[in-house]
Structures are given as C-alpha cells and as structure tokens.
Scaffold this motif. Structure first.
Motif, PDB file in Angstrom:
ATOM      1  N   GLU A 309     -68.585  -7.903 -42.082  1.00  0.00           N
ATOM      2  CA  GLU A 309     -68.850  -6.514 -41.556  1.00  0.00           C
ATOM      3  C   GLU A 309     -67.916  -5.576 -42.115  1.00  0.00           C
ATOM      4  O   GLU A 309     -68.369  -4.291 -42.504  1.00  0.00           O
ATOM      5  CB  GLU A 309     -69.070  -6.494 -40.195  1.00  0.00           C
ATOM      6  N   MET A 310     -66.868  -6.064 -42.070  1.00  0.00           N
ATOM      7  CA  MET A 310     -65.655  -5.058 -42.621  1.00  0.00           C
ATOM      8  C   MET A 310     -65.780  -4.554 -44.125  1.00  0.00           C
ATOM      9  O   MET A 310     -65.638  -3.414 -44.334  1.00  0.00           O
ATOM     10  CB  MET A 310     -64.160  -5.701 -42.444  1.00  0.00           C
ATOM     11  N   PHE A 311     -66.187  -5.524 -44.862  1.00  0.00           N
ATOM     12  CA  PHE A 311     -66.343  -5.122 -46.351  1.00  0.00           C
ATOM     13  C   PHE A 311     -67.138  -4.319 -46.678  1.00  0.00           C
ATOM     14  O   PHE A 311     -67.536  -3.022 -47.257  1.00  0.00           O
ATOM     15  CB  PHE A 311     -66.657  -6.697 -47.082  1.00  0.00           C
ATOM     16  N   LYS A 312     -68.514  -4.536 -45.822  1.00  0.00           N
ATOM     17  CA  LYS A 312     -69.599  -3.470 -45.828  1.00  0.00           C
ATOM     18  C   LYS A 312     -69.329  -2.081 -45.303  1.00  0.00           C
ATOM     19  O   LYS A 312     -69.648  -1.176 -46.038  1.00  0.00           O
ATOM     20  CB  LYS A 312     -70.723  -4.047 -44.880  1.00  0.00           C
ATOM     21  N   GLU A 313     -68.400  -2.008 -44.488  1.00  0.00           N
ATOM     22  CA  GLU A 313     -68.049  -0.738 -43.737  1.00  0.00           C
ATOM     23  C   GLU A 313     -67.185   0.073 -44.495  1.00  0.00           C
ATOM     24  O   GLU A 313     -67.113   1.322 -44.936  1.00  0.00           O
ATOM     25  CB  GLU A 313     -67.383  -1.016 -42.219  1.00  0.00           C
ATOM     26  N   LEU A 314     -66.163  -0.871 -45.452  1.00  0.00           N
ATOM     27  CA  LEU A 314     -65.412  -0.004 -46.379  1.00  0.00           C
ATOM     28  C   LEU A 314     -66.084   0.408 -47.369  1.00  0.00           C
ATOM     29  O   LEU A 314     -65.696   1.413 -48.059  1.00  0.00           O
ATOM     30  CB  LEU A 314     -64.449  -1.345 -46.518  1.00  0.00           C
ATOM     31  N   LYS A 315     -67.081  -0.581 -47.904  1.00  0.00           N
ATOM     32  CA  LYS A 315     -67.790  -0.035 -48.846  1.00  0.00           C
ATOM     33  C   LYS A 315     -68.630   1.175 -48.644  1.00  0.00           C
ATOM     34  O   LYS A 315     -68.791   2.104 -49.585  1.00  0.00           O
ATOM     35  CB  LYS A 315     -68.732  -1.119 -49.410  1.00  0.00           C
ATOM     36  N   LYS A 316     -69.141   1.359 -47.390  1.00  0.00           N
ATOM     37  CA  LYS A 316     -69.771   2.382 -47.026  1.00  0.00           C
ATOM     38  C   LYS A 316     -69.102   3.948 -47.102  1.00  0.00           C
ATOM     39  O   LYS A 316     -69.506   4.848 -47.453  1.00  0.00           O
ATOM     40  CB  LYS A 316     -70.659   2.273 -45.815  1.00  0.00           C
ATOM     41  N   LEU A 317     -67.910   3.571 -46.786  1.00  0.00           N
ATOM     42  CA  LEU A 317     -66.727   4.731 -46.609  1.00  0.00           C
ATOM     43  C   LEU A 317     -66.143   5.132 -48.150  1.00  0.00           C
ATOM     44  O   LEU A 317     -65.269   6.087 -48.117  1.00  0.00           O
ATOM     45  CB  LEU A 317     -65.638   4.340 -45.713  1.00  0.00           C
ATOM     46  N   GLY A 318     -66.682   4.259 -49.064  1.00  0.00           N
ATOM     47  CA  GLY A 318     -66.357   4.468 -50.197  1.00  0.00           C
ATOM     48  C   GLY A 318     -64.774   4.176 -50.717  1.00  0.00           C
ATOM     49  O   GLY A 318     -63.856   4.733 -51.461  1.00  0.00           O
ATOM     50  N   ALA A 319     -64.338   3.078 -49.958  1.00  0.00           N
ATOM     51  CA  ALA A 319     -62.830   2.597 -49.940  1.00  0.00           C
ATOM     52  C   ALA A 319     -62.541   2.155 -51.325  1.00  0.00           C
ATOM     53  O   ALA A 319     -63.585   1.376 -51.877  1.00  0.00           O
ATOM     54  CB  ALA A 319     -62.512   1.745 -48.996  1.00  0.00           C
ATOM     55  N   ARG A 320     -61.536   2.429 -51.886  1.00  0.00           N
ATOM     56  CA  ARG A 320     -61.106   1.677 -52.956  1.00  0.00           C
ATOM     57  C   ARG A 320     -60.887   0.380 -53.087  1.00  0.00           C
ATOM     58  O   ARG A 320     -60.173  -0.177 -52.192  1.00  0.00           O
ATOM     59  CB  ARG A 320     -59.998   2.518 -53.917  1.00  0.00           C
ATOM     60  N   ASN A 321     -61.298  -0.581 -53.978  1.00  0.00           N
ATOM     61  CA  ASN A 321     -61.016  -2.193 -53.933  1.00  0.00           C
ATOM     62  C   ASN A 321     -61.234  -2.609 -52.666  1.00  0.00           C
ATOM     63  O   ASN A 321     -60.270  -3.215 -51.868  1.00  0.00           O
ATOM     64  CB  ASN A 321     -59.538  -2.396 -54.241  1.00  0.00           C
ATOM     65  N   PRO A 322     -62.534  -2.466 -51.956  1.00  0.00           N
ATOM     66  CA  PRO A 322     -62.615  -3.319 -50.531  1.00  0.00           C
ATOM     67  C   PRO A 322     -62.370  -4.705 -50.575  1.00  0.00           C
ATOM     68  O   PRO A 322     -61.875  -5.126 -49.530  1.00  0.00           O
ATOM     69  CB  PRO A 322     -64.109  -2.919 -50.205  1.00  0.00           C
ATOM     70  N   ALA A 323     -62.693  -5.314 -51.748  1.00  0.00           N
ATOM     71  CA  ALA A 323     -62.706  -6.731 -51.718  1.00  0.00           C
ATOM     72  C   ALA A 323     -61.008  -7.259 -51.657  1.00  0.00           C
ATOM     73  O   ALA A 323     -60.814  -8.206 -51.002  1.00  0.00           O
ATOM     74  CB  ALA A 323     -62.963  -7.309 -53.113  1.00  0.00           C
ATOM     75  N   GLN A 324     -60.163  -6.208 -52.135  1.00  0.00           N
ATOM     76  CA  GLN A 324     -58.736  -6.450 -52.041  1.00  0.00           C
ATOM     77  C   GLN A 324     -58.266  -6.262 -50.429  1.00  0.00           C
ATOM     78  O   GLN A 324     -57.543  -7.001 -50.064  1.00  0.00           O
ATOM     79  CB  GLN A 324     -58.145  -5.576 -52.961  1.00  0.00           C
ATOM     80  N   ILE A 325     -58.813  -5.059 -50.028  1.00  0.00           N
ATOM     81  CA  ILE A 325     -58.389  -4.762 -48.769  1.00  0.00           C
ATOM     82  C   ILE A 325     -58.783  -5.626 -47.533  1.00  0.00           C
ATOM     83  O   ILE A 325     -57.871  -6.348 -46.843  1.00  0.00           O
ATOM     84  CB  ILE A 325     -59.058  -3.409 -48.292  1.00  0.00           C
ATOM     85  N   VAL A 326     -59.749  -6.301 -47.698  1.00  0.00           N
ATOM     86  CA  VAL A 326     -60.225  -7.267 -46.658  1.00  0.00           C
ATOM     87  C   VAL A 326     -59.430  -8.822 -46.964  1.00  0.00           C
ATOM     88  O   VAL A 326     -59.667  -9.674 -46.057  1.00  0.00           O
ATOM     89  CB  VAL A 326     -61.846  -7.718 -46.721  1.00  0.00           C
ATOM     90  N   LYS A 327     -58.733  -9.025 -47.789  1.00  0.00           N
ATOM     91  CA  LYS A 327     -57.975 -10.292 -48.258  1.00  0.00           C
ATOM     92  C   LYS A 327     -56.972 -10.309 -47.087  1.00  0.00           C
ATOM     93  O   LYS A 327     -56.391 -11.287 -46.997  1.00  0.00           O
ATOM     94  CB  LYS A 327     -57.380 -10.439 -49.455  1.00  0.00           C
ATOM     95  N   HIS A 328     -56.474  -9.107 -46.464  1.00  0.00           N
ATOM     96  CA  HIS A 328     -55.478  -9.068 -45.643  1.00  0.00           C
ATOM     97  C   HIS A 328     -55.879  -8.198 -44.403  1.00  0.00           C
ATOM     98  O   HIS A 328     -55.294  -7.069 -44.111  1.00  0.00           O
ATOM     99  CB  HIS A 328     -54.143  -8.284 -46.079  1.00  0.00           C
ATOM    100  N   MET A 329     -56.698  -8.761 -43.531  1.00  0.00           N
ATOM    101  CA  MET A 329     -57.122  -8.092 -42.432  1.00  0.00           C
ATOM    102  C   MET A 329     -56.526  -8.701 -41.127  1.00  0.00           C
ATOM    103  O   MET A 329     -56.247 -10.065 -40.905  1.00  0.00           O
ATOM    104  CB  MET A 329     -58.620  -8.162 -42.260  1.00  0.00           C
ATOM    105  N   PRO A 330     -56.470  -8.150 -39.864  1.00  0.00           N
ATOM    106  CA  PRO A 330     -55.871  -8.437 -38.677  1.00  0.00           C
ATOM    107  C   PRO A 330     -56.848  -9.168 -37.904  1.00  0.00           C
ATOM    108  O   PRO A 330     -57.449  -8.741 -36.706  1.00  0.00           O
ATOM    109  CB  PRO A 330     -55.642  -7.032 -37.920  1.00  0.00           C
TER     110      PRO A 330
END
Length: 841
Positions: A309-330
């Motif tokens: 779900e985090m990846f989907k929401e990041l993608k919706k918001l247009g975040a750069r490199n969402p795949a990289q961001i979700v590699k280190h989530m709390p």
C-alpha cells in the motif's frame, strides 16, 4: 583404531564437516573474499586506532587512550591480557579472521552440538539442534551488527551449562573440565553480560538440583561435583583475572557504577540509571515474535514490496523512486526505540518446546521451563517494572548491564534444548505412542489456536506505536501544516495495512511449520518413515524455516569488498586539514555526527565524543549537565548568524569545551573546521580554588564559572590545598605526548596551581616532578590539577595501574592451574577407563 571405533566417531566428523558446509553456504561471500559491513566492528576500530598506532610505532601497549571522551582506560577496548593462556587457546579456535562471519555460525553450531552430546543426545540429532540454535534470528542480527564478543560468548555458553549438568549426572571430572575450559573461553572474550546470564541459568539449575539432592539424600555425590565445579570456576576466573579485576574496578567509575550525584534519585541504581538500562525492553505482545517473526513488523527499516500500500500511495503522489523508498520503511511498531529485527527462534522449535512440556519428564523439563519464562519476564523490562525493579535494586550486578531484552538469549538456548530432548525421548521410545499423540494434539491445538485467534481477531494487534507521524515528518522532511497532515493521513493508514499484511503472511507461514513438525512426528510414531528420514526431514524444515527469515536481515547486500575493512573511515577534507596540525595534543568537536555515538572522529583525532558502552560516569554527567548545553549554544550561534563576532562570543562562553582543549569544531566535512581561539590549551595556571562540599555542588558550580581563573575542587582533596598567588609570567608547556605518558616543562617564580586538560583517573595516573612521585587531585569535575613548585621543572603523568599489574601476575598463576586442572582431569578419566576395561577383561 578398529572399525567399531571409527563408526562411533563418524557422526562427530560428519557434524564438523556439515557445520563448515552450512556456514559457508549461508555466507558464500566469504569465499569470494568479501567482508561483512559490521557497524560495531567499525566503531571499535575507530576507538582503538590510537592504541594500535602506538603499539606499531613503539612495540608497547598502552592501557589508556585519549581518542574518545577526553580519555579513558582501554581495559574494555583492547582486552590486553598477555599472561592469560586461554587467550592463546581462543586464537587457535578463531584462527582465521578471514573466515568471519562464517566461523561465527560454525562456532555457534559446534557449541550447541557439544552441549547436546553432554545432555545425552544422539550425535545425529545433535546436528539438528545445533542448526536450530545457531540460526536463531537474533544471533544472525548481532553478527550483522558486529557484536563479535557477544556472538563468541554465546557459542561458549551451551557447553558451560551442559558441563555443569554432566558433572552432576554422569562424570564429575569431565563435566568440571568442560566448564573450566569453556568458562575460561567465555571470560576471555569479556562479554560479561552473557556470562552473567549463563550463571543465572546455572543458578536456577542448582536450585532444582539441591531440591533433588535433599529428596534423594545424595549429599556425597552432590558435594563432590559441586566442589570440582567450584574449583574449575575459580581457576577460570583466576586465568582471566587481569581483565576481570580491571573491568570490575573501572566499572565503579564508569556509567555502570554508582553516581555520586543525588539528583534524580528514583532513576538511580548502584549501576546504570533505570531509564538507560531498560530503554530496550521487549513488549509483552512483541514476545510472540519468537513464534511469528513479523508480528511487530520485523526491523525498524524493513523493505516493502512493490504491491504494498505504501508503494501505491507513493506512486499516486508522484514520488521519485518509490521502489527505492519502500526498501527502508518504518515497519516495526513495537515499543522499543528501534530494532534490527525480532528474536525469532523458529515456529517449529517453539512447537517442539511446547511438545516437550508434555512428554519430557522430571526436573530437567521444569528447570528449562522456569528459566524460559524467567528470561521472558525480565526481557519485558520497563513493561514489567515490579520484577525489573527488584532485580535492578537487589540482584548483584544486574544493574551493570543495559538492553534488558538481551536476556532472551536464555530462551534461545532453552527452547531448542527442550525441543531436541523431546525428540530424543521419542527416538529412545521412553514415551508411549498414546502419550505422543495426545501431546501432539495439545501442542498443535495451543499454537494453532493462538495463531488463528490473532488472525481472526486483527483488533488484538494495533499495528501502530504512536511514532509514525514523527518518523514520516523526519523521513520526508515535512513541515507542520495542512499539506503535511494530508500526506500523513494517507501514509499512516497505508503503513498500518502493510504491517497487518506482513503479520498475516508470517502467521500463516508459522502455522504451516507447526503443522509440518507435527506431521513428521506423527509419521515417525506411526512407523511410516524411518529414523534417518525423520531426523533429516526435521533438520531440513528447521533450516528452511530459520534460513529464510535470517536472510531478511543478513544477506549478500551486507557484504563489501575487503579493501573497505582496511580503511573503515575515509578522511574528509576537514579531517585532512586537521591532521596537518603539528601541535602535540588537542581535541576535536564534530557537530556533523551524533557526537557521543561516533567513532569516526576518534579514528583520526582526539575526540570530545566517541562510541563506547562504558564511558566514564563523571564525563557522561558532564555531557548531560554542561557539554550538551554548550554544543546547542554553539549550533544556535552558527545557525542564526554569520557574524564572526557573535560566533566568537559563543566560543568564549563554552567554559567546559574550552577547558577540554577543543581546538577545532567540525561544522561541515567538506569545509575548513572552525578554530577555537579561546581554548585553554593542554595546561594552565589558575588564580584560585573554589572548594565545594560534594559532587552535587561541583556539577552545579560547573554551570557558570571561568576555568581560566578558577579551579572547582571537592573538599575531599583539601589536604592538597595551599595558599598561592598567580604568577603572570609563569609558563607551562606540553613537550612530549604518548597516550600513557605526558611530559610538561614549567617555569614559575612562585608556587602555582596547574590545571591539566586531561581526564582524572586516580586509579592509574601518577604524577611526577623531576622524577619524584607527587600527589595530584581532581578539579572541574573531570580534570587533573597539582601544586607546581617555583623554578624550572619537568612534570610527567604516567599511566601505571597497579591493579592491572597485580591482575596480570594472578592470571599467570591461574594459567598454570588451568593447565594442571585440565591435564589432571584427562589423566583421571584415562586411568579410570583403563581400570574399567581391566576389570571387564
């Protein structure tokens, strides 16, 4: 050696070969020459750098370093013990550092294998238990972190406990020799917290054994075994005496000793402060991750997949490199400040433990059960303060150790031990089939029922800990406002959903392994599979279970080229500039890192900060009450003004940092460091002594004083007070620097009081004037001072700890006793066996 003897020895040889294969199969990168990037090993290299360099230059070892926290003994950094024979045995065992960390897994497996043999388990089944112990997720996590001495102490723990059991139940001399050998090895790696937990397990074992002795009236054998074990334990202590006595003695002056301050009394103990000791307390619900690894989200920075779900929401918001961001989530939502991962023992092993509670008989089961529950309750720490307070306040040495959750290593020993003993009982047919089937039903029912309850009632788990907003604000650089709140209202529910998904996946996974384990036992009990197939299937299931979870936390991504280990820290442009300074001795304050959790600065310079779990208590109190405040003042001045005058004004007000001879302040690793023109240098003469009543008054006086003019001194040093008037023409200069020897030249017309920007430690530092020993005292809470006579003189401070010298001699005697005891035990058993053979023939 006949064929029968070879046949008996074969499983032991196979075990060793298998342990090598399994270790390198898990760490194939070691074969490629790569090195594990271990945080604590890296920081250790930072802290030890000055001592290593000094030893290479002079071929002498220094027991003091000035590279961190102003200066401290190296007892707990280098563990220097030249007269300890066990150190050389340890070097043989850990003969090739190039094999690390594969060698750690090997030693963990070997240690538990040896213990199972002494608990009477068949060697083939012992191989299964050894893999279960070594691949417990926590052990893999601490290997990744670089907790080397802890890992080695855990490898030596099982044989110590098993040796005690063997001495009481089988051969007392063999058991005592095993205990002596492995306790000596555990003590030599000097992780006393693990040794403390080892002795706690043995203490509870002895309680059960004493009750059994009284019931059976076997006083003679109990007394003999106890006496031999006591002698062996004393010899192990004597062999390691130099490091044990210095650790104990220094501990009184470290943060693990009692504070002299009466402030915040309720939080104080005779050791660590309660909030510090219990900071890492296991949650009550979190305890279930012994069974379900992702119950509380795994590690603090775990990765999420691209269907999260985090990846989907990041993608919706247009975040750069969402795949990289979700590699280190709390993803972790438990109560600890942060964690690298769970203490997952394996669903199959937890099932076998519960199963063992039904089919293993006698005190052995109840000892293991008691110790397991005890370790869980103590691991809860601040979440179960009734018991924690009792231990912190009244149980000897307990308050000397931090991270109370570490005591779960006891459960990591007892759970696989009881589980394997349960399988041993099945194999040896000491349990009726009906009883086995009944135990299977109950064990599956308890664990499957628990897992299903958690799955069916998701409301039982919250999947949040209240820190999500703070973490996301920091992670994405959000500022308070409507837009930030809108993002948080999207991210937090998405994260909770992902945490719930992680839990569900692992819950079903654990349920599967529970059912698989039950199936294997049922098939063997019904004689549908043979013994060798049964043991092989159990081993395979345990390895698959633990291996897959372990790889989440330690895999090939954590390895790097060996060349990076040779240079753990890379010098910045600022470091290079400071290193060109030819001045003999000065300190550096690094504001670009977590100052008091950083060893990189210590690698290159003499740091105001550092990284160590047992820094000197008075220095820590100075950090808490004054240095932190001065650092904040300096940071505020740097952030609010580029006016050099205002920054200089801030520097003048840094009374403690100036008395600590802070020459450079690093504010940007790629810029010139700030030079502090107001530091007081290596030594100076003061105008007056300000006498204070106690430590409380001393620390309060430090809040507002001029160290250039005044020396604040506790009244306990009153015998060294004298009348003096400052000589404006007096001179004092550092002329030679070694970490354990400081040389000064002075020239004064009249007697003066000199303050030295060096940390006071009266248990080792001796002062000399013109080669004659003279007294010195502590001033300004942490520094040294002494009376300097008129005229020209040479002053020397030499670090000469008598307690280490005496301890080293005792270690030599202990080493001789160690050799005699081990050889004596071997000779006794050989003669005993020969006598038995002769009688039989």
């Amino acid at each position: 050696m006949n064929k029968e003897s070879l046949k008996k020895l074969m499983p032991y040889g196979v075990a060793v070969i298998l342990f090598f294969i399994i270790s390198f199969a898990y760490f194939p990168d070691v074969i490629q020459g790569k090195k594990l990037n271990q945080h604590d090993k890296k920081t250790w290299k930072g802290g030890v750098k000055e001592i290593v360099d000094y030893e290479e230059e002079t071929d002498e070892h220094s027991l003091w370093t000035n590279s961190m926290f102003g200066g401290m003994p190296t007892y707990l950094i280098t563990n220097y013990a030249p007269n300890n024979i066990t150190k050389y045995i340890y070097k043989i065992i850990d003969f090739n550092h190039k094999l690390r960390p594969a060698s750690f897994i090997f030693l963990l497996m070997l240690g538990f294998f040896i213990s199972l043999i002494f608990f009477g388990v068949d060697p083939w089944l012992s191989i299964v238990g050894a893999t279960a112990y070594a691949f417990s997720t926590y052990f893999v996590i601490i290997i990744e972190a670089g907790h080397i001495t802890k890992t080695l102490a855990l490898a030596f723990m099982p044989p110590i406990i098993a040796g005690v059991h063997y001495a009481y139940t089988k051969k007392m001399f063999v058991g005592a020799v095993v205990v002596t050998l492995f306790l000596s090895l555990q003590l030599v790696v000097n992780h006393l917290q693990i040794t403390f937990y080892t002795l706690l397990v043995i203490l509870i074992y002895l309680i059960f054994k004493i009750v059994e002795t009284i019931q059976n009236k076997t006083y003679a054998s109990f007394t003999k075994s106890s006496s031999l074990l006591l002698v062996g334990g004393i010899i192990a202590i004597l062999t390691n005496f130099s490091q044990l006595i210095t650790t104990y003695d220094y501990g009184k002056d470290s943060i693990r000793g009692k504070s002299e301050l009466s402030i915040d009394k309720e939080n104080k103990t005779s050791g660590l402060d309660k909030d510090y000791a219990t900071a890492w307390s296991y949650g009550k619900t979190e305890t279930l991750n012994l069974l379900i690894p992702n119950l509380t989200g795994g590690g603090s920075g775990s990765g999420l997949p691209e269907d999260s779900e985090m990846f989907k929401e990041l993608k919706k918001l247009g975040a750069r490199n969402p795949a990289q961001i979700v590699k280190h989530m709390p993803t972790y939502w438990g109560p600890q400040p942060f964690t690298s991962g769970p203490v997952y023992i394996g669903a199959l092993m937890v099932f076998l433990f519960i199963f063992g509670m039904f089919i293993v008989k006698g005190n052995l089961k109840w000892w293991l059960f008691t110790v397991t529950i005890f370790s869980i309750l103590l691991a809860w720490g601040k979440n179960f303060m009734f018991l924690t307070d009792l231990f912190l306040d009244y149980f000897p040495f307990y308050n000397k150790f931090r991270t109370v959750s570490m005591i779960l290593i006891i459960a990591e020993f007892t759970i696989p031990l009881l589980g394997i003993l349960a399988i041993k009982n099945i194999i040896e047919k000491t349990v009726e089939k009906v009883e086995i089937i009944r135990a299977l039903k109950w064990s599956v029912g308890i664990l499957a029922g628990l897992i299903l309850i958690l799955l069916i009632n998701p409301g039982i788990l919250s999947f949040e800990n209240g820190n999500e907003k703070q973490v996301f604000m920091s992670m994405f650089g959000l500022q308070e406002g409507a837009q930030a709140q809108q993002i948080l209202d999207t991210f937090i529910p998405a994260l909770k959903t992902d945490r719930a998904s992680m839990f569900r996946a692992d819950a079903f996974r654990s349920l599967t392994f529970v059912l698989i384990g039950a199936l294997f036992i049922w098939l063997y009990t019904k004689k549908l599979i043979k013994l060798n197939i049964f043991i092989s299937l159990l081993a395979l299931a345990i390895i698959i279970d633990l291996w897959a979870v372990d790889k989440r936390f330690l895999n090939s991504e954590d390895f790097q080229s060996a060349r990076y280990e040779q240079e753990p820290f890379k010098a910045s442009e600022t470091d290079k500039f400071i290193l060109k300074d030819s001045e003999l001795n000065f300190r550096v304050l690094n504001l670009t890192v977590s100052t008091f959790n950083d060893a990189g600065t210590s690698y290159f310079h003499k740091s105001i900060g550092g990284y160590h779990g047992a820094k000197m208590r008075r220095y820590q109190e100075l950090i808490d009450y004054k240095i932190n405040t001065e650092m904040q003042m300096l940071i505020a001045a740097l952030n609010t003004s580029n006016n050099e005058l205002q920054i200089h004004s801030a520097l003048i007000g840094l009374s403690v940092l100036n008395m600590l001879n802070t020459k450079y302040v690093i504010v940007d690793p790629n810029m010139m460091p700030m030079m502090n023109k107001f530091r007081l240098g290596n030594a100076w003469f003061v105008e007056e002594i300000k006498e204070v009543e106690n430590a409380d008054d001393e620390i309060k006086a430090m809040l507002n004083f001029n160290p250039e003019r005044t020396a604040i001194v506790d009244k306990r040093f009153k015998e060294q007070f004298f009348e003096f008037k400052k000589d404006p023409s007096a001179m004092i200069e550092l002329t030679d620097y070694k970490p354990n020897l400081l040389t000064y030249q002075t020239n004064t017309k009249i007697e003066q009081l000199a303050v030295f920007s060096e940390i006071y430690y009266g248990k080792g530092w001796n002062a000399y004037i013109d080669n004659k020993k003279v007294p010195h005292m502590r001033v300004n809470y942490v520094l040294r001072a002494m009376k300097v006579p008129a005229g020209k003189h040479k002053i020397e401070f030499k670090f000469e700890p008598q307690i280490w010298a005496a301890g080293n001699k005792i270690s030599f005697v202990g080493s001789i006793l160690f050799i005699l005891f081990i050889l004596g035990g071997i000779v006794f058993e050989v003669r005993k066996n020969k006598t038995i053979i002769i009688k039989k023939s």
